[in-house]
Design a protein around this motif. Structure first.
Motif, PDB file in Angstrom:
ATOM      1  N   GLU A 109       0.840  -1.202   0.000  1.00  0.00           N
ATOM      2  CA  GLU A 109       0.000   0.000   0.000  1.00  0.00           C
ATOM      3  C   GLU A 109       0.876   1.254   0.000  1.00  0.00           C
ATOM      4  N   ALA A 112       2.647   1.647  -3.388  1.00  0.00           N
ATOM      5  CA  ALA A 112       1.718   2.240  -4.357  1.00  0.00           C
ATOM      6  C   ALA A 112       1.496   3.717  -4.071  1.00  0.00           C
ATOM      7  N   ALA A 144       0.320  -3.036  -7.946  1.00  0.00           N
ATOM      8  CA  ALA A 144       0.577  -1.693  -7.412  1.00  0.00           C
ATOM      9  C   ALA A 144      -0.333  -0.669  -8.082  1.00  0.00           C
ATOM     10  N   LEU A 147      -3.799  -0.844  -6.636  1.00  0.00           N
ATOM     11  CA  LEU A 147      -3.835  -0.193  -5.331  1.00  0.00           C
ATOM     12  C   LEU A 147      -3.844   1.329  -5.494  1.00  0.00           C
ATOM     13  N   PHE A 150      -7.355   2.310  -6.320  1.00  0.00           N
ATOM     14  CA  PHE A 150      -8.210   2.286  -5.133  1.00  0.00           C
ATOM     15  C   PHE A 150      -7.943   3.481  -4.215  1.00  0.00           C
ATOM     16  N   GLN A 151      -6.696   3.976  -4.209  1.00  0.00           N
ATOM     17  CA  GLN A 151      -6.320   5.088  -3.334  1.00  0.00           C
ATOM     18  C   GLN A 151      -6.636   6.457  -3.941  1.00  0.00           C
ATOM     19  N   VAL A 237      -2.067  -9.041  -0.720  1.00  0.00           N
ATOM     20  CA  VAL A 237      -2.566  -8.043  -1.661  1.00  0.00           C
ATOM     21  C   VAL A 237      -3.370  -8.700  -2.784  1.00  0.00           C
ATOM     22  N   TYR A 240      -6.724  -9.334  -1.426  1.00  0.00           N
ATOM     23  CA  TYR A 240      -7.422  -8.064  -1.240  1.00  0.00           C
ATOM     24  C   TYR A 240      -7.967  -7.542  -2.571  1.00  0.00           C
ATOM     25  N   ILE A 241      -7.149  -7.597  -3.608  1.00  0.00           N
ATOM     26  CA  ILE A 241      -7.591  -7.109  -4.919  1.00  0.00           C
ATOM     27  C   ILE A 241      -8.740  -7.965  -5.446  1.00  0.00           C
ATOM     28  N   ASN A 244     -11.955  -7.031  -4.105  1.00  0.00           N
ATOM     29  CA  ASN A 244     -12.407  -5.678  -4.409  1.00  0.00           C
ATOM     30  C   ASN A 244     -12.519  -5.392  -5.907  1.00  0.00           C
TER      31      ASN A 244
END
Length: 322
Positions: A109, A112, A144, A147, A150-151, A237, A240-241, A244
């Motif tokens: 995180e 990224a 990356a 992420l 998403f951020q 990760v 997690y991806i 999502n």
């Protein structure tokens, strides 16, 4: 000693000994290099701009595990620049000339976020703030990039482009749960240890033997075994991806070779199936390996590049009008 032959020094760049400015000019681009301070560390960045013609959009690129932006990866950057795109690329933390222990990715995180700090700064600056903007990620750089997406603030990016992204790890690449459990008993002491099996990833990534030699000669390429904390984080990760995918609403292109032994083609297939995007494209290339552009024979690489150019040009035409 007298009589001994000196070992020839490898060339400073993948193209040989020609000066950088001369080479880039021959490709129709200009190149600049700089370091960018982020809250998570200093990263090395490069830009590739077309020498001629109007810039149509900007593209922000992330390389794969153990690589950097300064060797063969920049061939991707150069191609996009010759199509009329302003390209910006950064060495991920722990890679190339950026800060961090080599290939120690205990918090992807933050890795990224560091690149995103640079990319969003450029994307929102003149002369790019009113142009379409795309994130591009190859292999682990795809994770990356996801992420970063998403951020990001909503609608910051016009679209996403993935080349063999790491969203699902093939079974041979998955870290042993027993091994991770045993190392975990050391309360983080073992996280930096380069002691995980590497499963000969480079050989599974590159099909063209001559290109394999060039890639192997990269002086900044990480050649050690994967670190304990890195493999644990990549497994986390990826899950997690996968959990999502439905959050993805931007237009995207994802490309994968069906013979990829490093990242599962399932990565691209699941993204295509589960993403909420209305505009989504999946390209599967029969028999191609992991490195679709850098490691395939020219005929195959040019096919992939042609599909990418067709996709991004069409999205600029569709979404770029104000």
């Amino acid at each position: 000693m007298p009589g001994e032959e000196e070992t020839p020094q490898p060339p400073p760049n993948f193209w040989g000994h020609a000066p950088e400015d001369e080479y880039y000019a021959s490709q129709g681009v200009t190149n600049t290099k700089t370091y960018f301070d982020t809250p998570h560390g200093k990263i090395f960045t490069q830009s590739f701009l077309p020498l001629h013609g109007k810039v149509k959009a900007s593209v922000y690129m992330s390389h794969g595990y153990g690589s950097d932006t300064g060797w063969l990866f920049q061939k991707i950057c150069i191609n996009y620049a010759t199509w009329g795109y302003a390209v910006f690329a950064a060495d991920l933390l722990g890679h190339g000339r950026s800060d961090g222990l080599r290939c120690y990715l205990v918090d992807l995180e933050k890795v990224a976020a560091a690149s995103l700090h640079c990319f969003s700064h450029v994307r929102e600056s003149e002369p790019y703030k009113d142009l379409p903007a795309f994130l591009f990620g190859e292999s682990m750089g795809g994770a990356a990039t996801m992420l970063m997406y998403f951020q990001s603030k909503p609608d910051l990016w016009t679209g996403l482009i993935f080349s063999a992204p790491l969203f699902v790890m093939p079974e041979p690449m998955k870290p042993s749960r027993v091994r991770l459990f045993v190392y975990g008993l050391l309360f983080g002491i073992a996280d930096t240890w380069a002691s995980m099996p590497d499963n000969k990833m480079v050989g599974k990534a590159i099909k063209d033997p001559e290109k394999l030699k060039i890639i192997a000669s990269n002086p900044r390429r990480y050649t050690g075994k994967p670190r304990v904390g890195t493999m644990r984080e990549l497994a986390r990760v990826c899950q997690y991806i996968q959990d999502n995918f439905s959050r993805v609403t931007a237009p995207f292109l994802t490309a994968h070779g069906t013979a990829d032994g490093v990242t599962c083609p399932t990565s691209s297939q699941l993204l295509y199936e589960k993403a909420s995007s209305e505009d989504k494209t999946l390209k599967l290339y029969e028999g191609m390996y992991h490195s679709l552009i850098q490691g395939e024979p020219d005929e195959n690489a040019n096919r992939v590049l042609g599909d990418m150019r067709e996709w991004i040009d069409a999205r600029v035409a569709k979404y770029g009008k104000k």
